[in-house]
Structure formats: C-alpha cells, structure tokens
Design an enzyme around this catalytic site. Structure first.
Site, PDB file in Angstrom:
ATOM      1  N   ARG A  53       0.829  -1.202   0.000  1.00  0.00           N
ATOM      2  CA  ARG A  53       0.000   0.000   0.000  1.00  0.00           C
ATOM      3  C   ARG A  53       0.870   1.261   0.000  1.00  0.00           C
ATOM      4  O   ARG A  53       1.781   1.396   0.804  1.00  0.00           O
ATOM      5  CB  ARG A  53      -0.917  -0.026   1.231  1.00  0.00           C
ATOM      6  CG  ARG A  53      -1.932   1.078   1.285  1.00  0.00           C
ATOM      7  CD  ARG A  53      -3.077   0.908   0.275  1.00  0.00           C
ATOM      8  NE  ARG A  53      -4.014  -0.147   0.610  1.00  0.00           N
ATOM      9  CZ  ARG A  53      -4.399  -1.104  -0.254  1.00  0.00           C
ATOM     10  NH1 ARG A  53      -3.913  -1.150  -1.486  1.00  0.00           N
ATOM     11  NH2 ARG A  53      -5.254  -2.042   0.108  1.00  0.00           N
ATOM     12  N   ARG A 187     -18.882  -4.073   7.258  1.00  0.00           N
ATOM     13  CA  ARG A 187     -17.863  -5.114   7.344  1.00  0.00           C
ATOM     14  C   ARG A 187     -18.474  -6.485   7.612  1.00  0.00           C
ATOM     15  O   ARG A 187     -17.813  -7.492   7.476  1.00  0.00           O
ATOM     16  CB  ARG A 187     -16.848  -4.768   8.444  1.00  0.00           C
ATOM     17  CG  ARG A 187     -16.105  -3.480   8.141  1.00  0.00           C
ATOM     18  CD  ARG A 187     -15.145  -3.111   9.251  1.00  0.00           C
ATOM     19  NE  ARG A 187     -14.356  -1.946   8.877  1.00  0.00           N
ATOM     20  CZ  ARG A 187     -13.272  -1.981   8.107  1.00  0.00           C
ATOM     21  NH1 ARG A 187     -12.835  -3.148   7.644  1.00  0.00           N
ATOM     22  NH2 ARG A 187     -12.613  -0.885   7.811  1.00  0.00           N
ATOM     23  N   LYS A 300     -35.015   6.104  23.916  1.00  0.00           N
ATOM     24  CA  LYS A 300     -36.271   5.409  24.244  1.00  0.00           C
ATOM     25  C   LYS A 300     -37.506   6.278  23.961  1.00  0.00           C
ATOM     26  O   LYS A 300     -38.531   5.771  23.537  1.00  0.00           O
ATOM     27  CB  LYS A 300     -36.264   4.959  25.707  1.00  0.00           C
ATOM     28  CG  LYS A 300     -35.275   3.834  25.983  1.00  0.00           C
ATOM     29  CD  LYS A 300     -35.367   3.367  27.420  1.00  0.00           C
ATOM     30  CE  LYS A 300     -34.448   2.188  27.651  1.00  0.00           C
ATOM     31  NZ  LYS A 300     -34.640   1.574  28.957  1.00  0.00           N
ATOM     32  N   ASP A 341     -39.100  -3.722  29.579  1.00  0.00           N
ATOM     33  CA  ASP A 341     -38.455  -3.594  30.896  1.00  0.00           C
ATOM     34  C   ASP A 341     -39.419  -3.897  32.047  1.00  0.00           C
ATOM     35  O   ASP A 341     -39.098  -4.643  32.965  1.00  0.00           O
ATOM     36  CB  ASP A 341     -37.909  -2.169  31.084  1.00  0.00           C
ATOM     37  CG  ASP A 341     -36.562  -1.985  30.397  1.00  0.00           C
ATOM     38  OD1 ASP A 341     -35.876  -2.986  30.149  1.00  0.00           O
ATOM     39  OD2 ASP A 341     -36.202  -0.824  30.118  1.00  0.00           O
ATOM     40  N   GLY A 372     -35.271   6.609  34.846  1.00  0.00           N
ATOM     41  CA  GLY A 372     -35.899   5.877  33.743  1.00  0.00           C
ATOM     42  C   GLY A 372     -36.306   4.461  34.109  1.00  0.00           C
ATOM     43  O   GLY A 372     -37.421   4.023  33.786  1.00  0.00           O
ATOM     44  N   ALA A 373     -35.425   3.730  34.789  1.00  0.00           N
ATOM     45  CA  ALA A 373     -35.739   2.335  35.147  1.00  0.00           C
ATOM     46  C   ALA A 373     -36.906   2.320  36.135  1.00  0.00           C
ATOM     47  O   ALA A 373     -37.841   1.515  36.006  1.00  0.00           O
ATOM     48  CB  ALA A 373     -34.510   1.657  35.739  1.00  0.00           C
ATOM     49  N   ASN A 392     -36.862   8.506  46.904  1.00  0.00           N
ATOM     50  CA  ASN A 392     -35.836   9.104  46.042  1.00  0.00           C
ATOM     51  C   ASN A 392     -35.116  10.241  46.744  1.00  0.00           C
ATOM     52  O   ASN A 392     -35.677  10.930  47.597  1.00  0.00           O
ATOM     53  CB  ASN A 392     -36.468   9.623  44.739  1.00  0.00           C
ATOM     54  CG  ASN A 392     -35.418   9.852  43.669  1.00  0.00           C
ATOM     55  OD1 ASN A 392     -34.530   9.022  43.507  1.00  0.00           O
ATOM     56  ND2 ASN A 392     -35.492  10.964  42.965  1.00  0.00           N
ATOM     57  N   GLN A 495     -35.977  -9.149  29.724  1.00  0.00           N
ATOM     58  CA  GLN A 495     -36.429  -8.133  28.769  1.00  0.00           C
ATOM     59  C   GLN A 495     -35.934  -8.493  27.363  1.00  0.00           C
ATOM     60  O   GLN A 495     -36.624  -8.289  26.374  1.00  0.00           O
ATOM     61  CB  GLN A 495     -36.063  -6.709  29.208  1.00  0.00           C
ATOM     62  CG  GLN A 495     -34.584  -6.361  29.347  1.00  0.00           C
ATOM     63  CD  GLN A 495     -33.912  -6.084  28.023  1.00  0.00           C
ATOM     64  OE1 GLN A 495     -34.553  -5.683  27.079  1.00  0.00           O
ATOM     65  NE2 GLN A 495     -32.618  -6.350  27.943  1.00  0.00           N
TER      66      GLN A 495
HETATM   67  P1  NAP Z   1     -31.399   7.443  35.908  1.00  0.00           P
HETATM   68  O1  NAP Z   1     -32.547   7.756  35.036  1.00  0.00           O
HETATM   69  O2  NAP Z   1     -30.169   8.271  35.831  1.00  0.00           O
HETATM   70  O3  NAP Z   1     -31.925   7.493  37.429  1.00  0.00           O
HETATM   71  C1  NAP Z   1     -31.056   7.282  38.497  1.00  0.00           C
HETATM   72  C2  NAP Z   1     -31.809   7.375  39.821  1.00  0.00           C
HETATM   73  O4  NAP Z   1     -30.883   7.036  40.852  1.00  0.00           O
HETATM   74  C3  NAP Z   1     -32.330   8.772  40.116  1.00  0.00           C
HETATM   75  O5  NAP Z   1     -33.563   8.678  40.755  1.00  0.00           O
HETATM   76  C4  NAP Z   1     -31.271   9.337  41.070  1.00  0.00           C
HETATM   77  O6  NAP Z   1     -31.789  10.209  42.045  1.00  0.00           O
HETATM   78  C5  NAP Z   1     -30.819   8.094  41.788  1.00  0.00           C
HETATM   79  N1  NAP Z   1     -29.422   8.249  42.255  1.00  0.00           N
HETATM   80  C6  NAP Z   1     -28.339   8.375  41.466  1.00  0.00           C
HETATM   81  N2  NAP Z   1     -27.241   8.487  42.234  1.00  0.00           N
HETATM   82  C7  NAP Z   1     -27.660   8.465  43.528  1.00  0.00           C
HETATM   83  C8  NAP Z   1     -26.995   8.564  44.766  1.00  0.00           C
HETATM   84  N3  NAP Z   1     -25.683   8.706  44.841  1.00  0.00           N
HETATM   85  N4  NAP Z   1     -27.733   8.489  45.888  1.00  0.00           N
HETATM   86  C9  NAP Z   1     -29.077   8.355  45.823  1.00  0.00           C
HETATM   87  N5  NAP Z   1     -29.760   8.267  44.675  1.00  0.00           N
HETATM   88  C10 NAP Z   1     -29.071   8.321  43.538  1.00  0.00           C
HETATM   89  O7  NAP Z   1     -30.912   5.941  35.704  1.00  0.00           O
HETATM   90  P2  NAP Z   1     -31.790   4.682  35.215  1.00  0.00           P
HETATM   91  O8  NAP Z   1     -31.738   4.582  33.741  1.00  0.00           O
HETATM   92  O9  NAP Z   1     -33.103   4.707  35.880  1.00  0.00           O
HETATM   93  O10 NAP Z   1     -30.920   3.461  35.765  1.00  0.00           O
HETATM   94  C11 NAP Z   1     -30.867   3.184  37.161  1.00  0.00           C
HETATM   95  C12 NAP Z   1     -30.285   1.804  37.388  1.00  0.00           C
HETATM   96  O11 NAP Z   1     -31.094   0.820  36.758  1.00  0.00           O
HETATM   97  C13 NAP Z   1     -28.886   1.618  36.818  1.00  0.00           C
HETATM   98  O12 NAP Z   1     -28.083   1.098  37.825  1.00  0.00           O
HETATM   99  C14 NAP Z   1     -29.041   0.613  35.704  1.00  0.00           C
HETATM  100  O13 NAP Z   1     -27.937  -0.279  35.657  1.00  0.00           O
HETATM  101  C15 NAP Z   1     -30.279  -0.141  36.118  1.00  0.00           C
HETATM  102  N6  NAP Z   1     -31.012  -0.716  34.970  1.00  0.00           N
HETATM  103  C16 NAP Z   1     -31.021  -2.062  34.822  1.00  0.00           C
HETATM  104  C17 NAP Z   1     -31.716  -2.652  33.786  1.00  0.00           C
HETATM  105  C18 NAP Z   1     -31.708  -4.155  33.650  1.00  0.00           C
HETATM  106  O14 NAP Z   1     -32.127  -4.678  32.608  1.00  0.00           O
HETATM  107  N7  NAP Z   1     -31.268  -4.879  34.652  1.00  0.00           N
HETATM  108  C19 NAP Z   1     -32.401  -1.851  32.862  1.00  0.00           C
HETATM  109  C20 NAP Z   1     -32.378  -0.465  33.025  1.00  0.00           C
HETATM  110  C21 NAP Z   1     -31.680   0.086  34.087  1.00  0.00           C
HETATM  111  P3  NAP Z   1     -32.100  11.765  41.760  1.00  0.00           P
HETATM  112  O15 NAP Z   1     -33.468  11.761  41.129  1.00  0.00           O
HETATM  113  O16 NAP Z   1     -32.057  12.376  43.081  1.00  0.00           O
HETATM  114  O17 NAP Z   1     -31.026  12.244  40.816  1.00  0.00           O
END
Ligand code: NAP
Length: 524
Positions: A53, A187, A300, A341, A372-373, A392, A495
C-alpha cells in the site's frame, strides 16, 4: 501488518488456526526486497492477498511505484502464487504500471498460466469520495479486475447503505467498506449482499483500518458464515452502545434456534433528527430486512415519537411510561413500539414470590430511585394494582412520578430516601446506580443507628436492577438475612427474551441467554 517476515508468517499461522480463509500481507510494512516477497508467499500456510500500500492510500510505502510493482512481481514468481494481488486504481491508471500488473494476473486476454486474481482498490480516509461511482465504474470496467474494493471513512450509519448498494449492484464481486465505528455494519452485513470476503484483525491492536472487527467477532459473535441474502437484521440502538451485551445474547439466541438473523450495535447521535434519519433509511432500504431493534438510552422516547409519526402501533403501557425499548417490524413493514423492561421486572418478582401477575394486586412495593428504570417499574406494578412507594433522593422527582401514574389501579406515593429505614414493604427494588461497578461498596439501604447490617424481615423480596456486579452489596446483605434476592441480570435476560419472542415468534433460549451474560459479566 507485521514488523518482520517471520512475525507475518507466525500471524498467518495463527489466523489459519482461528479459521481465516485468506490472509492479507501488507508487505509495505515489512518486506524490503523482492526475495523476501517471494519467500513470504511460498511459506504462507493459507491462500493470501499481497498488498504494497502506498502512503497516499493509508499505507507505508514511500518509494517509486516501479519498486512497488517489483515486489508484487516477486510475490507472484514462485510455484505457489498468491490468491489475490491488491493494487490501487489510482496507480493502475498509469499505462506502464497497468501493463506490468496485467501480466501478473488472470484475465480474458492473459496468455501466461496464472491463477492470481486482481483486487483493484480505492481508499479515502477522510470521507465518502465525491467521485465514488466513477471510481467504481473504472475499477469494474478493467477486464483484469476480479474484485472491486472501495473503502471510505463513514460519516454516519447511512454510509453503510451506500456500501451495501455498491456491493449488490456490481457485475463483479465487490467489497465496499466503511471505516470508523459507524462502518461496522458494512464489514459484516456485506455478506448478505454477496461480498466475497471481509477484512478482520486478529486482535484490536492489529487493525489495518479504523473500525476493523476481530476474526473472532466476525466468525463467532456475528456468525459471518451463516449470513445469507435472506438474513433479517436486528440491532441495539443507543449512544454509546460499544459495551452493550445485547449483541452477544441475541446472536447466541439466533444461533441456538437456527434462526436466520443477525444483531448488530448501532450508535446514533443523541438527537431525534439523527434517530429518525437513520432508522427511517434503514427501514426503507428494500433489501436490508431490518426487522427489529432494542432501543436504549438516549433514544427510548425517540422511538415512541418515531413510531407515532410513521403511523405505527404503540403498546399502551409503553405510551403511559413515555419510553419504549423495543421496535418490532412486521414482514409488511408495520411498526410496533413496546417496553419489555416493566414486564421483565414484574415476572422476576413474581417468580421470586411464587405468584402470578394477577396476584400483584395489594402487594406493597418500595421502588428506590425515580429515573428511567424506576418509571417503567412503577408503571408496571401500579398497573397490576400494587401499592408503590417511591423513595428518592430528590423528592420532587418522585412526586412527578406519583402525579404521572396517579390514575393507575394501584396507589403510588413518594417518600424521601432517608425514610427508607422505616419502610415495611414486601418487595424492595433498587433503581439507583448505588452499588454498581466500580463503586461496589455502595448500597441504597444502610444499617440503622447502632446496627452493623440493615434489618430485613426474612422472606422479603429484594431486587436490584444493577447487573454489574451480579450480586451487589444490597443483595448479599439481604440474602444473608433470609430474603429472596433477584439480581438485575434476571431483568436484563427477561427483557431480552421478550424482544426475542416478538421478533422470532419463538421462545428465547433462556439458558443460552443466562450463560452468555454470565460469561460476559465474568470477563469484566
Ligand atoms: P437514571 O434515570 O439516571 O436514574 C437514576 C436514579 O438514581 C435517580 O432517581 C437518582 O436520584 C438516583 N441516584 C443516582 N445516584 C444516587 C446517589 N448517589 N444516591 C441516591 N440516589 C441516587 O438511571 P436509570 O436509567 O433509571 O438506571 C438506574 C439503574 O437501573 C442503573 O443502575 C441501571 O444499571 C439499572 N437498569 C437495569 C436494567 C436491567 O435490565 N437490569 C435496565 C435499566 C436500568 P435523583 O433523582 O435524586 O437524581
């Protein structure tokens, strides 16, 4: 790519052992003289492509073109010949060089006995060349050209669609590759459009072009050998998606069932416009058979809007939640957006309690977190009549969820996180990242004053949505106190199983899903 001839041959042997069909020697990097070029081909353990090349097309050769051609001539001079010789279109357009290359390769006017085939190639490491079609036509028109190869740096995923069309439309075998992360589909999926081969690397560090996958990924994860013109395409769409475990799970599921499907990662910039432009184009491509996607953060909500705008169907509860994570495309192109979920969480808890979904009514469920979860899980349990208490850190956010789901059959209330120690629920679900790798010593439920462990009533169900690590501190402490514990990996696998069922109309091989996830998590 190697530093020495011996190293190149050792890598070729390794590639052969790992199932490569061909090896390309980038001689520009390590072959200094014609004798070495000849020796390389004679000692190669499998058919090879020889390439020198030039710098202008991403290579390392800086000498005159005549010297490059001399190396290729030497490579073709022994009793064992290379399967292919790669030469750039730009140089091939020089009459004298073209004559020398044509002497080496098989073509309709060839009088010498030679089995060497010519790959005519063209590369652009910046972007899609403006004269792409002219370049391809020029390559395909050369009687000596056996394979047309074009590679350019992809701007986004839609570049892959151009690559598929180029591969499919040539009268000659063609390889069209998009470089960079966005180019991965070209690919792999090019096989569906009859590309004769793709380029892979033995490991990530040895890639000869940005975005090149490894031999093991292409053979084992994406199952190159099983891809056919009828293969249906599925994807995980998010940003980023590089570390998603969904491709490993779904591809292994397709393999276990002998289903003709392929599941790829698709990273889409976090705007609705980017989502709609790419997903729209992929759905509209006439031969792609894009039949479904797992959609994750931050798309989402975009999935719901997209399916609504295209007149598709939306699952009622997904609409209520305001987020969908599954796109299912019918054979007639109809679209369905749903959320797998909440159902996964409901079923994981029901199994833990040994009950059916309809028995959820009246259950007291504590949901920790309001992101979100939590939103999907609150919606699911409230829909089936449970009393849901949202704990919360930011009470306002919990109250917003209460407001949103207040007309559900079950009652939804909000509490500050520090009231969790006074809670008396039958089910606790952690929806915060507290305890997730690497902060594995964190937990949302701390021991009360004077206690070393949180107090748990035996038989309580404790479910952590975190799946890395599989057993979080929360789950370990709850299990030690006699609780029924459910790891987030169960939600993840369930899920995925719902999506798999929607796409294939077949039950997902749960053992395979669990095994692959455990392997992946073990490797982290
Ligand atoms: P997210 O939308 O960012 O929400 C996070 C939440 O946790 C909020 O309510 C936040 O509180 C709280 N938080 C974050 N840090 C904190 C702390 N230090 N002390 C107290 N509260 C706290 O996140 P998400 O998408 O919902 O995901 C949350 C969890 O779900 C993750 O660990 C992810 O791995 C898990 N998950 C698992 C699956 C599965 O298939 N197993 C699917 C989806 C998600 P505030 O409102 O006060 O900020």
């Amino acid at each position: 790519m190697a530093q020495t001839l011996e190293q190149a041959l050792a890598l070729a042997a390794q590639a052969s052992e790992q199932g490569a069909d061909l090896v390309e020697f980038r001689m520009d990097l390590f072959v200094r003289d014609p004798a070495a070029a000849a020796e390389l081909v004679q000692r190669c353990p499998l058919p090879c492509i020889v390439t020198v090349r030039r710098k202008a097309e991403g290579g390392h050769f800086e000498g005159p073109d005549e010297d490059r051609v001399a190396l290729l001539e030497a490579a073709c001079s022994g009793p064992t010949q290379p399967a292919y010789l790669d030469f750039e279109l730009a140089s091939y357009q020089n009459h004298a060089l073209r004559q020398r290359i044509d002497r080496l390769v098989d073509h309709p006017g060839q009088v010498r006995a030679t089995g060497v085939k010519l790959v005519l190639s063209s590369h652009d490491f910046q972007s899609r060349p403006a004269d792409l079609h002219q370049r391809i036509e020029a390559m395909a028109a050369a009687p000596a050209c056996a394979v047309v190869k074009i590679a350019w740096m992809a701007a986004d995923l839609n570049d892959n669609l151009h690559a598929f069309d180029l591969v499919a439309q040539q009268g000659k075998p063609a390889v069209a590759l998009c470089m960079g992360e966005a180019g991965l589909p070209s690919r792999i999926l090019s096989r569906k459009f009859n590309a004769p081969f793709t380029f892979v690397t033995l490991d990530d560090a040895a890639a000869t072009a940005p975005g090149q996958p490894t031999l093991s990924q292409v053979r084992n994860l994406y199952r190159w050998d099983q891809i056919t013109p009828a293969t249906r395409l599925y994807a995980v769409i998010g940003h980023p998606v590089g570390h998603s475990m969904s491709p490993a799970i779904h591809n292994a599921g397709f393999d276990a069932l002998g289903y003709d499907g392929l599941y790829l990662p698709m990273s889409i910039t976090p705007t609705y416009e980017a989502f709609a432009s790419i997903v729209g184009a992929w759905l509209d491509h006439p031969r792609l058979q894009f039949r479904g996607a797992s959609v994750t953060i931050p798309h989402k909500e975009n999935l719901l809007r997209f399916v609504r705008e295209r007149g598709g169907e939306i699952e009622q509860l997904a609409d209520r939640i305001g987020a969908a994570n599954t796109l299912t495309v019918g054979e007639d192109g109809s679209l369905y957006a749903s959320n797998s979920d909440y159902g996964a969480a409901l079923d994981a808890v029901c199994d833990g309690l040994g009950i059916e979904r309809r028995e959820i009514e009246g259950l007291r469920v504590a949901v920790i977190g309001a992101g979100g979860a939590a939103r999907a899980i609150v919606a699911g349990f409230a829909h089936y009549g449970a009393t849901v208490v949202i704990y919360n850190r930011t009470l306002d956010k919990a109250q917003l969820l209460v407001e949103h789901f207040k007309s559900s059959p079950g009652k939804v209330v909000a509490m500050p996180l520090d009231k969790l120690c006074d809670s008396c629920c039958q089910v606790y679900i952690n929806c915060t990242p507290l305890g997730m790798y690497p902060k594995v010593d964190d937990t949302p439920i701390l021991p009360g004053p004077g206690q070393t462990q949180p107090h748990w009533e035996p038989g309580t169900v404790v479910f952590d949505t975190i799946y890395n690590p599989v057993y979080t501190r929360l789950l370990r402490e709850a299990r030690a106190a006699g609780c029924v514990t459910i790891p987030g990996s169960e939600m993840f696998v369930r899920q995925a199983a719902t999506q798999f069922r929607l796409w294939t109309q077949a039950q997902a091989p749960m053992d395979v899903f669990r095994h692959v996830l455990a392997q992946r998590l073990g490797a982290r």
